[in-house]
Design a protein around this motif. Sequence first.
Motif, PDB file in Angstrom:
ATOM      1  N   VAL A   1      -5.337   0.612   6.181  1.00 21.68           N
ATOM      2  CA  VAL A   1      -4.219   0.194   5.491  1.00 21.68           C
ATOM      3  C   VAL A   1      -4.574  -1.295   4.845  1.00 21.68           C
ATOM      4  O   VAL A   1      -5.117  -2.159   5.792  1.00 21.68           O
ATOM      5  CB  VAL A   1      -2.722  -0.243   5.448  1.00 21.68           C
ATOM      6  CG1 VAL A   1      -2.019  -0.817   4.830  1.00 21.68           C
ATOM      7  CG2 VAL A   1      -2.112   1.515   5.904  1.00 21.68           C
TER       8      VAL A   1
ATOM      9  N   THR B   1     -11.722   0.696  -0.775  1.00 17.71           N
ATOM     10  CA  THR B   1     -10.221   0.282  -0.006  1.00 17.71           C
ATOM     11  C   THR B   1     -10.071   2.463   0.209  1.00 17.71           C
ATOM     12  O   THR B   1      -9.870   2.531   0.744  1.00 17.71           O
ATOM     13  CB  THR B   1      -9.251  -0.014  -1.410  1.00 17.71           C
ATOM     14  OG1 THR B   1      -9.015  -0.732  -1.353  1.00 17.71           O
ATOM     15  CG2 THR B   1      -7.733   0.559  -0.641  1.00 17.71           C
TER      16      THR B   1
ATOM     17  N   GLU C   1      -9.380   3.329   3.932  1.00 16.39           N
ATOM     18  CA  GLU C   1      -7.940   4.767   3.977  1.00 16.39           C
ATOM     19  C   GLU C   1      -8.542   5.597   4.446  1.00 16.39           C
ATOM     20  O   GLU C   1      -7.763   6.281   4.963  1.00 16.39           O
ATOM     21  CB  GLU C   1      -7.145   4.566   2.302  1.00 16.39           C
ATOM     22  CG  GLU C   1      -6.197   3.630   2.341  1.00 16.39           C
ATOM     23  CD  GLU C   1      -5.567   3.228   0.659  1.00 16.39           C
ATOM     24  OE1 GLU C   1      -6.985   4.672   0.129  1.00 16.39           O
ATOM     25  OE2 GLU C   1      -5.054   2.700   0.479  1.00 16.39           O
TER      26      GLU C   1
ATOM     27  N   SER D   1       0.346   4.017   1.013  1.00 15.83           N
ATOM     28  CA  SER D   1       0.857   4.741   2.168  1.00 15.83           C
ATOM     29  C   SER D   1       1.326   4.284   3.209  1.00 15.83           C
ATOM     30  O   SER D   1       2.750   4.525   3.715  1.00 15.83           O
ATOM     31  CB  SER D   1      -1.085   5.090   3.359  1.00 15.83           C
ATOM     32  OG  SER D   1      -1.400   3.781   3.351  1.00 15.83           O
ATOM     33  N   VAL D   2       1.600   2.699   3.330  1.00 16.23           N
ATOM     34  CA  VAL D   2       2.835   2.210   3.976  1.00 16.23           C
ATOM     35  C   VAL D   2       4.581   2.630   3.265  1.00 16.23           C
ATOM     36  O   VAL D   2       5.056   2.929   4.387  1.00 16.23           O
ATOM     37  CB  VAL D   2       2.892   1.410   3.849  1.00 16.23           C
ATOM     38  CG1 VAL D   2       4.125   0.315   4.523  1.00 16.23           C
ATOM     39  CG2 VAL D   2       1.541   0.447   4.748  1.00 16.23           C
TER      40      VAL D   2
ATOM     41  N   PRO E   1       0.997  -1.316   0.265  1.00 15.28           N
ATOM     42  CA  PRO E   1       0.106  -0.053   0.089  1.00 15.28           C
ATOM     43  C   PRO E   1       1.046   0.974  -0.125  1.00 15.28           C
ATOM     44  O   PRO E   1       1.503   0.869   0.575  1.00 15.28           O
ATOM     45  CB  PRO E   1      -0.648  -0.043   1.312  1.00 15.28           C
ATOM     46  CG  PRO E   1      -0.683  -1.076   1.819  1.00 15.28           C
ATOM     47  CD  PRO E   1       0.491  -1.881   1.365  1.00 15.28           C
TER      48      PRO E   1
ATOM     49  N   ALA F   1      -3.988  -4.418   2.819  1.00 18.23           N
ATOM     50  CA  ALA F   1      -2.549  -5.211   3.223  1.00 18.23           C
ATOM     51  C   ALA F   1      -3.242  -6.206   1.786  1.00 18.23           C
ATOM     52  O   ALA F   1      -1.714  -6.856   1.489  1.00 18.23           O
ATOM     53  CB  ALA F   1      -2.205  -5.850   4.567  1.00 18.23           C
TER      54      ALA F   1
END
Length: 124
Positions: free
Chosen positions: A117, A108, A112, A53-54, A51, A119
């Motif tokens: 998240v 999703t 978010e 953001s990760v 993801p 995953a």
Amino acid sequence: DFIMSIKRLEFGQANAARGLLERSRIREVNNVHEALFAMVGALDTFGRYVPQSVVRNIVRSEQGRQVNVRRRIVTTMFSDLQGFTSIAETMEVDDLMYLMTRYLTDMTKIVESYGGVVAEIQGD
């Protein structure tokens, strides 16, 4: 503008970046140029499998660059589409892929928007 988009860790810049800068007569400048585009391509690839953001958190934080294993409370979401099998059997493959992509994209975005998240997505 391109450099600022890299600084903001915006994904999807690899293809747009090619040819933006002219080649220099100075070899070291060309080496930096190629390294920059290789890095942008690597971030784009990483962002397809993890993801985004990760990826941003990993790149931006000192802790993200270290192995960080700890217990956490997590939430698992299960979603069942009522009548999916019969719907899927009547649709063309491209239409079904479009429908599922829209559904999963919307779900999703909702996850978010609450700081979650996604995953992994699995089907049966």
